[in-house]
Each structure stands twice: as C-alpha cells, then as structure tokens.
Scaffold this motif. Structure first.
Motif, PDB file in Angstrom:
ATOM      1  N   LEU A 100       4.650  -3.756 -16.389  1.00  7.30           N
ATOM      2  CA  LEU A 100       5.560  -2.360 -15.586  1.00  7.30           C
ATOM      3  C   LEU A 100       6.255  -1.648 -16.566  1.00  7.30           C
ATOM      4  N   ASP A 101       5.207  -0.466 -17.809  1.00  4.50           N
ATOM      5  CA  ASP A 101       5.729  -0.356 -19.144  1.00  4.50           C
ATOM      6  C   ASP A 101       5.528   1.333 -18.698  1.00  4.50           C
ATOM      7  N   GLY A 102       6.068   2.202 -19.585  1.00  2.59           N
ATOM      8  CA  GLY A 102       6.338   3.803 -19.165  1.00  2.59           C
ATOM      9  C   GLY A 102       4.934   4.136 -19.221  1.00  2.59           C
ATOM     10  N   PRO A 103       3.897   3.631 -19.815  1.00  5.17           N
ATOM     11  CA  PRO A 103       2.879   4.563 -19.849  1.00  5.17           C
ATOM     12  C   PRO A 103       1.780   3.897 -18.092  1.00  5.17           C
ATOM     13  N   VAL A 104       1.936   2.519 -17.920  1.00  5.23           N
ATOM     14  CA  VAL A 104       1.791   2.281 -16.283  1.00  5.23           C
ATOM     15  C   VAL A 104       1.858   2.544 -15.359  1.00  5.23           C
ATOM     16  N   LEU A 105       3.594   2.561 -15.588  1.00  3.65           N
ATOM     17  CA  LEU A 105       4.209   3.072 -14.293  1.00  3.65           C
ATOM     18  C   LEU A 105       4.103   5.445 -14.258  1.00  3.65           C
ATOM     19  N   ARG A 106       3.756   5.495 -14.911  1.00  2.00           N
ATOM     20  CA  ARG A 106       3.661   7.332 -14.931  1.00  2.00           C
ATOM     21  C   ARG A 106       2.115   7.590 -14.643  1.00  2.00           C
ATOM     22  N   GLU A 107       0.996   6.259 -14.978  1.00  4.98           N
ATOM     23  CA  GLU A 107      -0.626   6.393 -14.300  1.00  4.98           C
ATOM     24  C   GLU A 107       0.070   6.396 -12.593  1.00  4.98           C
ATOM     25  N   ALA A 108       0.606   4.953 -12.522  1.00  2.00           N
ATOM     26  CA  ALA A 108       0.613   5.085 -10.944  1.00  2.00           C
ATOM     27  C   ALA A 108       1.348   6.755 -10.651  1.00  2.00           C
ATOM     28  N   THR A 109       2.244   6.896 -10.695  1.00  2.00           N
ATOM     29  CA  THR A 109       3.137   7.851 -10.438  1.00  2.00           C
ATOM     30  C   THR A 109       2.157   8.672 -10.212  1.00  2.00           C
ATOM     31  N   ASP A 110       1.376   9.163 -11.176  1.00  2.00           N
ATOM     32  CA  ASP A 110       0.857  10.445 -11.117  1.00  2.00           C
ATOM     33  C   ASP A 110      -0.692  10.578 -10.494  1.00  2.00           C
ATOM     34  N   ARG A 111      -1.026   9.476 -10.143  1.00  2.00           N
ATOM     35  CA  ARG A 111      -2.140   9.121  -8.795  1.00  2.00           C
ATOM     36  C   ARG A 111      -1.468   9.130  -7.217  1.00  2.00           C
ATOM     37  N   ILE A 112       0.184   8.658  -7.663  1.00  2.00           N
ATOM     38  CA  ILE A 112       0.008   9.000  -6.199  1.00  2.00           C
ATOM     39  C   ILE A 112       0.614  10.363  -5.989  1.00  2.00           C
ATOM     40  N   MET A 113       0.850  11.047  -6.767  1.00  2.00           N
ATOM     41  CA  MET A 113       1.299  12.569  -6.401  1.00  2.00           C
ATOM     42  C   MET A 113       0.008  13.842  -6.441  1.00  2.00           C
ATOM     43  N   PRO A 150       0.644  -1.329   0.115  1.00  2.00           N
ATOM     44  CA  PRO A 150       0.473  -0.152  -0.333  1.00  2.00           C
ATOM     45  C   PRO A 150       1.260   1.129  -0.254  1.00  2.00           C
ATOM     46  N   VAL A 151       0.344   2.324  -0.770  1.00  2.00           N
ATOM     47  CA  VAL A 151       0.842   3.768  -0.861  1.00  2.00           C
ATOM     48  C   VAL A 151       0.381   4.796   0.227  1.00  2.00           C
ATOM     49  N   VAL A 152       1.039   5.100   1.290  1.00  2.00           N
ATOM     50  CA  VAL A 152       0.357   6.231   1.750  1.00  2.00           C
ATOM     51  C   VAL A 152       0.142   7.182   1.655  1.00  2.00           C
ATOM     52  N   PRO A 153      -0.226   8.452   1.040  1.00  2.00           N
ATOM     53  CA  PRO A 153       0.224   9.256   0.149  1.00  2.00           C
ATOM     54  C   PRO A 153       0.424  10.674   1.803  1.00  2.00           C
ATOM     55  N   VAL A 154       1.907  11.419   1.903  1.00  2.00           N
ATOM     56  CA  VAL A 154       1.334  11.993   2.751  1.00  2.00           C
ATOM     57  C   VAL A 154       1.794  13.307   2.415  1.00  2.00           C
ATOM     58  N   ALA A 155       1.102  14.496   2.866  1.00  2.18           N
ATOM     59  CA  ALA A 155       1.332  16.314   1.828  1.00  2.18           C
ATOM     60  C   ALA A 155       2.153  16.863   3.894  1.00  2.18           C
ATOM     61  N   GLN A 156       3.024  17.686   3.271  1.00  3.87           N
ATOM     62  CA  GLN A 156       3.733  18.331   4.361  1.00  3.87           C
ATOM     63  C   GLN A 156       3.886  19.725   3.654  1.00  3.87           C
ATOM     64  N   TRP A 157       3.821  21.364   5.622  1.00  2.00           N
ATOM     65  CA  TRP A 157       3.867  22.377   4.473  1.00  2.00           C
ATOM     66  C   TRP A 157       3.737  22.926   6.396  1.00  2.00           C
ATOM     67  N   GLY A 158       5.520  23.861   5.940  1.00  4.35           N
ATOM     68  CA  GLY A 158       5.002  24.499   6.857  1.00  4.35           C
ATOM     69  C   GLY A 158       6.615  24.322   7.545  1.00  4.35           C
ATOM     70  N   ALA A 159       6.929  23.666   6.621  1.00  9.61           N
ATOM     71  CA  ALA A 159       8.783  22.856   7.187  1.00  9.61           C
ATOM     72  C   ALA A 159       9.160  24.408   6.398  1.00  9.61           C
ATOM     73  N   HIS A 160       8.828  24.994   5.073  1.00  9.32           N
ATOM     74  CA  HIS A 160       9.854  26.091   4.389  1.00  9.32           C
ATOM     75  C   HIS A 160       9.987  26.855   5.191  1.00  9.32           C
ATOM     76  N   ARG A 161       9.106  27.354   6.093  1.00  7.32           N
ATOM     77  CA  ARG A 161       9.398  28.832   7.468  1.00  7.32           C
ATOM     78  C   ARG A 161       9.752  28.553   7.837  1.00  7.32           C
ATOM     79  N   PRO A 182      -4.752   4.499   1.455  1.00  5.85           N
ATOM     80  CA  PRO A 182      -3.738   4.479   0.554  1.00  5.85           C
ATOM     81  C   PRO A 182      -4.431   4.616  -1.085  1.00  5.85           C
ATOM     82  N   VAL A 183      -3.402   4.603  -1.589  1.00  7.83           N
ATOM     83  CA  VAL A 183      -3.762   5.126  -3.209  1.00  7.83           C
ATOM     84  C   VAL A 183      -4.083   4.014  -3.856  1.00  7.83           C
ATOM     85  N   ASP A 184      -5.551   3.961  -4.553  1.00  5.74           N
ATOM     86  CA  ASP A 184      -5.845   2.764  -5.383  1.00  5.74           C
ATOM     87  C   ASP A 184      -4.888   2.410  -7.069  1.00  5.74           C
ATOM     88  N   LEU A 185      -4.072   1.502  -6.772  1.00  4.99           N
ATOM     89  CA  LEU A 185      -3.068   1.173  -7.382  1.00  4.99           C
ATOM     90  C   LEU A 185      -3.716  -0.521  -8.020  1.00  4.99           C
TER      91      LEU A 185
END
Length: 221
Positions: free
Chosen positions: A180-193, A134-145, A169-172
């Motif tokens: 595991l070709d380019g289009p599939v890897l890009r699709e999974a990456t874009d979903r996570i981001m 499973p891929v758990v997405p995490v967003a951070q904000w404020g450390a740049h200060r 978790p992101v549904d993949l």
C-alpha cells in the motif's frame, strides 16, 4: 428528509442493482455542492441501502445536526489531523459487518471550474485495498441547480431534475497483493475516479478534460 427532497427534486436514478453486492460495500460519488450528500443518501436509502457516510467532523459540532448524524451512525472524518485514520478504522469495521460505507473521494467540493471530478485523495483506495470490499462508483448531476457550489440558499422551485447513476464495481483485484504505497494507492484512486467521471460524461453528454483538475488547499481554483 425524503418528503422534502421529493418535493424539490425529480429523481432520475439508474444502476441501483449495483448497490447490492451481498457484503460490505464502498459506494463512492462525486461532490459538487453542499446539498448533494442528501441527494446521494436519498438515492441509496430509497434503493434499500442504509449508508454510513464519511462526513467532515465540523458537521458533528452543529448541535441539532450532530444528534442526527450520531443517531444514524455516520462516521466523522478529522481532515488534515493525526486522528484522520480513525475514520478509516471505523469504516473498515462497518464493512466487516456487511454495511455500506459511502464516501466522497475528493474530500471536499470539486474545484474544477465546470464541476467535473477533480483529483481525489487516496483514503478510499486505502480502505478498498485493505478490506477488499467492492467499490461501486456513483455519478451525480443536477443537485447544483438546487443549491449552487459554495451557496447556502436553496432554489426549490421548480423541482430540479437530479440524475444519479451507479455503475458496476471497479476492478482493483490486481492491486490487492501489492504494497500500500503511494503509486498503488494513486492507481486505485484514479481508477475509481475514472469510473465516476465516465458515468458523469454519459449523464452530461459531454467529454471531461483529459486530465483531472488538481487542487491544493490554499490555492485558488
């Protein structure tokens, strides 16, 4: 580092329940400043997760820091070399042991002018689809200060509010049996981001650009 980070930041943390998936888990976060690996690790550790962070190999050449990274089991990444795949093998082995692997899919500090996540590399997708962790997405904000992008000096006073939000978790699953070709890897990456970016929009109360910023090494942002 926990007492030091506590003294410099005010933690605004949410979604920690998503970190505990009962098996090896990938935790993926946005990357804005050189201090946010520490605020990211602080969030994970304080919520009962011992992270194995994929970190650039140059950090392992710093004498004192190298000892700390090796002792805590962090994983070096030789970016742009033929040995870069070894880090994914080490990460896959850690996942198989039920550990948590923490990654910054962008591979470096975002070059997006307003600190939104930029287009990520596909290594996180390759790891996720190969292991089905499973891929758990995490967003951070404020450390740049606390430490600005590209800066080296801390601004610890006053304490800076750092918000960290973990999501479900992101549904993949529909991509697991695909090649595991380019289009599939890009699709999974874009979903996570996209999941990370959506969480960051909620933190900031703003709307991200409709298309992620694309940065090529050697070109100005």
């Amino acid at each position: 580092m926990r007492p030091l980070l506590w003294s410099m930041t005010r933690s605004d943390w949410h979604g920690a329940e998503h970190l505990h998936q009962g098996r090896g888990t990938i935790v993926a976060a946005n990357h804005q400043t050189n201090i946010d690996p520490l605020t990211f690790a602080y969030f994970l550790w304080a919520n009962g997760v011992v992270p194995r962070i994929l970190a650039k190999d140059s950090l392992f050449r710093v004498p004192v820091l190298r000892k700390v990274l090796v002792a805590t089991g962090q994983i070096p990444v030789s970016r742009g070399t033929t040995t870069a795949g070894r880090s994914l093998d080490a990460a896959a082995a850690a996942l198989a042991q039920g550990e948590t692997v923490a990654v910054f899919p962008e591979g470096t500090l975002t070059r997006e002018p307003d600190l939104w996540p930029m287009q990520a590399k596909t290594g996180v997708a390759r790891l996720a689809l190969a292991t089905r962790a499973p891929v758990v997405p995490v967003a951070q904000w404020g450390a740049h200060r606390l430490m600005g992008r590209y800066k080296k000096l801390l601004k610890p006073i006053p304490r800076k509010k750092v918000t960290v939000v973990a999501g479900p978790p992101v549904d993949l699953s529909d991509l697991y049996d695909q090649p595991l070709d380019g289009p599939v890897l890009r699709e999974a990456t874009d979903r996570i981001m996209a999941a990370i970016t959506h969480q960051l929009e909620e933190i900031r109360g703003e709307t991200a650009p409709p298309e992620p910023f694309v940065w090529r090494r050697g070109t100005p942002a």
